[in-house]
Design an enzyme around this catalytic site. Structure first.
Site, PDB file in Angstrom:
ATOM      1  N   HIS A   1      15.899 -10.824  56.817  1.00 23.36           N
ATOM      2  CA  HIS A   1      15.496  -9.624  57.557  1.00 23.36           C
ATOM      3  C   HIS A   1      16.437  -8.475  57.214  1.00 23.36           C
ATOM      4  CE1 HIS A   1      13.176  -7.634  60.617  1.00 23.36           C
ATOM      5  NE2 HIS A   1      14.241  -7.312  61.316  1.00 23.36           N
TER       6      HIS A   1
ATOM      7  N   CYS B   1       9.672  -5.623  57.177  1.00 26.39           N
ATOM      8  CA  CYS B   1      11.057  -5.133  57.257  1.00 26.39           C
ATOM      9  C   CYS B   1      11.521  -4.440  55.980  1.00 26.39           C
ATOM     10  CB  CYS B   1      12.005  -6.260  57.648  1.00 26.39           C
ATOM     11  SG  CYS B   1      12.175  -7.581  56.416  1.00 26.39           S
TER      12      CYS B   1
ATOM     13  N   HIS C   1      14.148  -1.333  62.745  1.00 27.05           N
ATOM     14  CA  HIS C   1      13.584  -2.338  61.842  1.00 27.05           C
ATOM     15  C   HIS C   1      12.146  -2.659  62.222  1.00 27.05           C
ATOM     16  CE1 HIS C   1      14.432  -5.875  64.756  1.00 27.05           C
ATOM     17  NE2 HIS C   1      14.812  -4.781  65.373  1.00 27.05           N
TER      18      HIS C   1
END
Length: 416
Positions: A376, A323, A388
């Site tokens: 994240h 990420c 993402h």
């Protein structure tokens, strides 16, 4: 029974004082074999077996190596499959006093101490806690210069360019003293009032020399500053009669050449807006929003081309992203260097309320396992959607800020 326990504890304390043995509790990583396990030379079932670890015997876990742990068992280092080891996250060990420790030598001994400048021996991981299964903050390349701020057992708490965390002490080596600049008592940088320039857009001007400090403003490329003093990996600087700190790596002795006339105009406008924010805040916000909308949209459009790429832990190229590797790669195209860490990225730029999200903003979420902390990050592309690097199964995808992402949503940051 109670009196017996008290007497036992008192006896241990007296014994410690008499023998000169110091007891200290440190968070370390260890584990026990849940069945007889083979200690192998490499991470392969075809590798040479160095030793058999009997069930319930304890090992020290040195490194997480995918499906294997690198361990130290009776001074033999090798690899054991994770399924055979039950991890003990924290334990206590008894360590001898410093003068006793100095008498010992061994292959793991590292001649480093608190305050030393050191180099990484190889690519290493920076952990949030002194535990091998702790959260990884980032990875550091070989020969990266670090400052040791604390040492615990075989772990070192280090500072690298303002980022701090834990790593194994034996992964570091002493820096060659011949390469260390000589110390001087005169404060040349302070008295020179040296003029310099910010080399990238979106660089934070902070109140103190650390990445947790308050952001006073965000610099655009080629913003003119005055260097007052050098403090480790930071410069103390002055900008429009305001003093603060910026990382040295984002400072240049001369202006960065801009090839596009329109880009130069945009940079000039942004710099002028930043310079006058104290007297005309409303106008600055309006102009900055217009610029952000344009450049942020560019970033949002750019990231879409990576949808479908593989997810690779630690990856930061189109061959595979995690990420923060994806966001780091995208913003690097625009001259902005982000850390390979969602937590670190959540501290750059300026905070944006969810209702005011614009394309190009970074959006952050809690860890999906623990539902705590920043775990994240993705790039908002508009219409309640973001791109993402999700999981190994899905790769890079487009998702909506709804469902679990809505409940895990923490914050957003605007870089441009």
């Amino acid at each position: 029974m109670t009196n017996l326990k008290k007497a036992t504890i008192a006896s241990i304390v007296i014994l410690v004082l008499i023998t000169g043995v110091a007891i200290a509790s440190f968070a370390i990583t260890s584990g026990t074999a849940n069945k007889d396990a083979k200690l192998r030379k490499t991470t392969s079932n075809d590798s040479i077996v160095l030793e058999i670890i009997p069930k319930k015997d304890e090992v020290e876990i040195l490194e997480d190596a995918g499906d294997w742990y690198k361990v130290n068992y009776k001074k033999i280092k090798g690899y054991v499959q994770k399924e055979f080891i039950d991890v003990i996250e924290e334990s206590s060990q008894i360590y001898e006093t410093e003068d006793k420790k100095d008498e010992k030598t061994g292959e793991n001994q590292v001649d480093l101490k608190k305050g030393d400048t050191a180099l990484t021996k190889t690519e290493i991981k920076l952990y949030m806690r002194p535990l091998i299964n702790s959260k990884i903050i980032t990875k550091l390349s070989k020969d990266k210069q670090v400052i040791i701020e604390q040492i615990r057992n075989n772990w070192a708490y280090i500072n690298v360019e303002g980022m701090v965390g834990w790593t194994r002490l034996d992964s570091l080596k002493a820096k060659d003293q011949e390469n260390v600049p000589a110390q001087t008592d005169n404060k040349e940088n302070t008295t020179l009032n040296k003029t310099a320039y910010i080399s990238s857009t979106g660089i934070n001007f902070r109140e103190e020399p650390n990445t947790d400090s308050k952001v006073l403003k965000v610099f655009s490329q080629n913003a003119k500053i005055t260097i007052l003093e050098e403090q480790g990996t930071w410069y103390k600087i002055k900008h429009n009669d305001q003093e603060g700190y910026v990382l040295k790596e984002y400072v240049s002795n001369k202006k960065v050449e801009i090839t596009s006339r329109s880009a130069e105009d945009r940079t000039k406008t942004t710099t002028e807006n930043k310079d006058t924010e104290s007297t005309s805040t409303k106008k600055v916000e309006e102009k900055t929003t217009t610029k952000t909308s344009s450049k942020g949209q560019d970033a949002a459009n750019y990231v879409k081309q990576f949808v479908g790429c593989k997810y690779v832990y630690g990856g930061s190229t189109p061959k595979g992203f995690d990420c923060s590797g994806l966001t780091m790669y995208v913003y690097k195209k625009y001259g902005i260097n982000l850390s390979h860490s969602a937590t670190a990225q959540s501290k750059v730029g300026t905070k944006v309320e969810r209702a005011n999200l614009q394309p190009g903003d970074l959006v952050f979420f809690r860890n999906y396992r623990t539902n705590k902390g920043i775990g994240h990050v993705g790039i908002y592309i508009g219409n309640n959607k973001f791109v993402h690097a999700s999981t190994e199964k899905t790769g890079v995808i487009t998702s909506t800020l709804s469902g679990s992402y809505s409940t895990r949503y923490v914050t957003a940051r605007r870089i441009f």
